[in-house]
Design a protein around this motif. Sequence first.
Motif, PDB file in Angstrom:
ATOM      1  N   MET A 133       0.481  13.824   1.302  1.00  0.00           N
ATOM      2  CA  MET A 133       1.033  13.810  -0.053  1.00  0.00           C
ATOM      3  C   MET A 133       0.184  14.690  -0.951  1.00  0.00           C
ATOM      4  N   LYS A 134       0.827  15.434  -1.802  1.00  0.00           N
ATOM      5  CA  LYS A 134       0.139  16.201  -2.834  1.00  0.00           C
ATOM      6  C   LYS A 134       0.700  15.778  -4.178  1.00  0.00           C
ATOM      7  N   HIS A 135      -0.193  15.296  -5.034  1.00  0.00           N
ATOM      8  CA  HIS A 135       0.199  14.801  -6.348  1.00  0.00           C
ATOM      9  C   HIS A 135       1.260  13.701  -6.228  1.00  0.00           C
ATOM     10  N   GLY A 136       1.136  12.879  -5.166  1.00  0.00           N
ATOM     11  CA  GLY A 136       2.039  11.753  -5.002  1.00  0.00           C
ATOM     12  C   GLY A 136       3.400  12.105  -4.441  1.00  0.00           C
ATOM     13  N   ILE A 137       3.560  13.312  -3.930  1.00  0.00           N
ATOM     14  CA  ILE A 137       4.840  13.757  -3.379  1.00  0.00           C
ATOM     15  C   ILE A 137       4.653  14.088  -1.904  1.00  0.00           C
ATOM     16  N   LEU A 138       5.537  13.552  -1.055  1.00  0.00           N
ATOM     17  CA  LEU A 138       5.442  13.800   0.375  1.00  0.00           C
ATOM     18  C   LEU A 138       5.719  15.268   0.688  1.00  0.00           C
ATOM     19  N   GLU A 139       4.821  15.887   1.434  1.00  0.00           N
ATOM     20  CA  GLU A 139       4.980  17.291   1.797  1.00  0.00           C
ATOM     21  C   GLU A 139       6.050  17.489   2.873  1.00  0.00           C
ATOM     22  N   ASP A 140       6.091  16.586   3.821  1.00  0.00           N
ATOM     23  CA  ASP A 140       7.034  16.705   4.929  1.00  0.00           C
ATOM     24  C   ASP A 140       7.410  15.292   5.369  1.00  0.00           C
ATOM     25  N   GLY A 178       0.835  -1.197   0.000  1.00  0.00           N
ATOM     26  CA  GLY A 178       0.000   0.000   0.000  1.00  0.00           C
ATOM     27  C   GLY A 178       0.862   1.237   0.000  1.00  0.00           C
ATOM     28  N   ALA A 179       0.673   2.103  -0.986  1.00  0.00           N
ATOM     29  CA  ALA A 179       1.553   3.262  -1.171  1.00  0.00           C
ATOM     30  C   ALA A 179       0.831   4.572  -0.944  1.00  0.00           C
ATOM     31  N   GLY A 180      -0.071   4.583   0.047  1.00  0.00           N
ATOM     32  CA  GLY A 180      -0.697   5.839   0.430  1.00  0.00           C
ATOM     33  C   GLY A 180       0.249   6.667   1.266  1.00  0.00           C
ATOM     34  N   CYS A 181      -0.300   7.603   2.036  1.00  0.00           N
ATOM     35  CA  CYS A 181       0.536   8.523   2.808  1.00  0.00           C
ATOM     36  C   CYS A 181       1.387   7.787   3.841  1.00  0.00           C
ATOM     37  N   ALA A 202      -3.230   4.919 -10.289  1.00  0.00           N
ATOM     38  CA  ALA A 202      -2.372   6.036 -10.677  1.00  0.00           C
ATOM     39  C   ALA A 202      -1.091   6.074  -9.847  1.00  0.00           C
ATOM     40  N   ARG A 203      -1.189   5.663  -8.583  1.00  0.00           N
ATOM     41  CA  ARG A 203       0.007   5.662  -7.725  1.00  0.00           C
ATOM     42  C   ARG A 203       1.038   4.675  -8.248  1.00  0.00           C
ATOM     43  N   LEU A 204       0.598   3.535  -8.729  1.00  0.00           N
ATOM     44  CA  LEU A 204       1.511   2.552  -9.311  1.00  0.00           C
ATOM     45  C   LEU A 204       2.209   3.136 -10.534  1.00  0.00           C
ATOM     46  N   VAL A 205       1.452   3.770 -11.410  1.00  0.00           N
ATOM     47  CA  VAL A 205       2.023   4.363 -12.620  1.00  0.00           C
ATOM     48  C   VAL A 205       3.100   5.390 -12.255  1.00  0.00           C
ATOM     49  N   ASN A 216      11.984  -0.617  -4.928  1.00  0.00           N
ATOM     50  CA  ASN A 216      11.471  -1.532  -5.939  1.00  0.00           C
ATOM     51  C   ASN A 216       9.955  -1.340  -5.997  1.00  0.00           C
ATOM     52  N   VAL A 217       9.392  -1.415  -7.170  1.00  0.00           N
ATOM     53  CA  VAL A 217       7.960  -1.164  -7.353  1.00  0.00           C
ATOM     54  C   VAL A 217       7.312  -2.401  -7.952  1.00  0.00           C
ATOM     55  N   SER A 218       6.137  -2.744  -7.436  1.00  0.00           N
ATOM     56  CA  SER A 218       5.436  -3.918  -7.946  1.00  0.00           C
ATOM     57  C   SER A 218       3.931  -3.660  -7.970  1.00  0.00           C
ATOM     58  N   ALA A 219       3.270  -4.254  -8.950  1.00  0.00           N
ATOM     59  CA  ALA A 219       1.817  -4.151  -9.046  1.00  0.00           C
ATOM     60  C   ALA A 219       1.119  -5.204  -8.195  1.00  0.00           C
ATOM     61  N   ALA A 220       1.879  -6.180  -7.707  1.00  0.00           N
ATOM     62  CA  ALA A 220       1.300  -7.237  -6.885  1.00  0.00           C
ATOM     63  C   ALA A 220       2.356  -7.752  -5.924  1.00  0.00           C
TER      64      ALA A 220
END
Length: 307
Positions: free
Chosen positions: A146-153, A26-29, A53-56, A75-79
């Motif tokens: 996160m804003k637009h997938g970028i950590l604010e702090d 899970g790649a949320g905040c 969209a986060r995966l992309v 490393n990034v994975s879809a599953a």
Amino acid sequence: MAATSDAGKAVQSGGDRKALRIAVFGAGCIGSMMAWHLVRDGGHEVTVVARGARLVQLQADQAILDKLHNRAEINVSAALDLSVPYDLLLVPVKGHQVAEALHTVQASAARTIMFMSVTFRSLSLMRDAVGVGRFAYGFPKFPAVMKHGILEDTQISSFTPVIVTEACWAKLFKNAHVPSSLTLDMDSYVRAHIAAATPLLTSCVIVHKRGAGITCAEATSHAKAQAEGFAIVQQLGHNIPNAGLNWMRHTPLRLNSVVFWLMSRMLPSSFQELLQTSAKEAADNIDEMSNAAPGKTAALLTIRPGT
């Protein structure tokens, strides 16, 4: 408390200074913040599992990014690769996503599976699914934006640590600059904090939509809901785990109403923006409390978003 896994024993013996193989499901905040620190400050090998969209975005960047353009290479994975014996699998999903996540992670070969979901449901649901020997839990108190997938702090205050069930994981996180502490009664800790925080979430939702503080009547409704939540926690046999929450529990209704009224006018706008997206989380918390204590949540249902 969960039995210490082989990975946990390695941490206890000093293995936390060696790079561990970690997956973040899970790649949320919260997941992104944990991955950031485990890579940049902990030196661990981290695979992040994402979708949509986060995966992309992560596939394009191959990193977690902050607003200063710093990178945490991942490393990034879809599953989730179920065959990989990760030393630690973090599951920082929303409370309503736990059941779905369980179907996947319980089949993983990971040596320890740490859930980081804020849910009022008994933790035995997760513990039984993955086995006592692999189960761990982390309660993330820190805010992450996160804003637009970028950590604010990317800084985590010592006042908002991750609360964990085993000292070995507290040690691992601290070495990755994630403040952490231990509780021996996680069910009480999580449920008491949800009882305290849910009315705050709902008040912030109102403030953000309205652009103004809550009314005196609404403040009273939120104070009643908080008192009702604490009562349910105790009726379920749990303790109120710290002085701050006990102060809230014992505060007279009229005074606590004033506190809610003032807080709705004094919270920084950035904090209100962080919480205003939590309508779904607040509604889920109230529904879970209602399921745990049928017929005893009239005040909570009054403030439920969408009611």
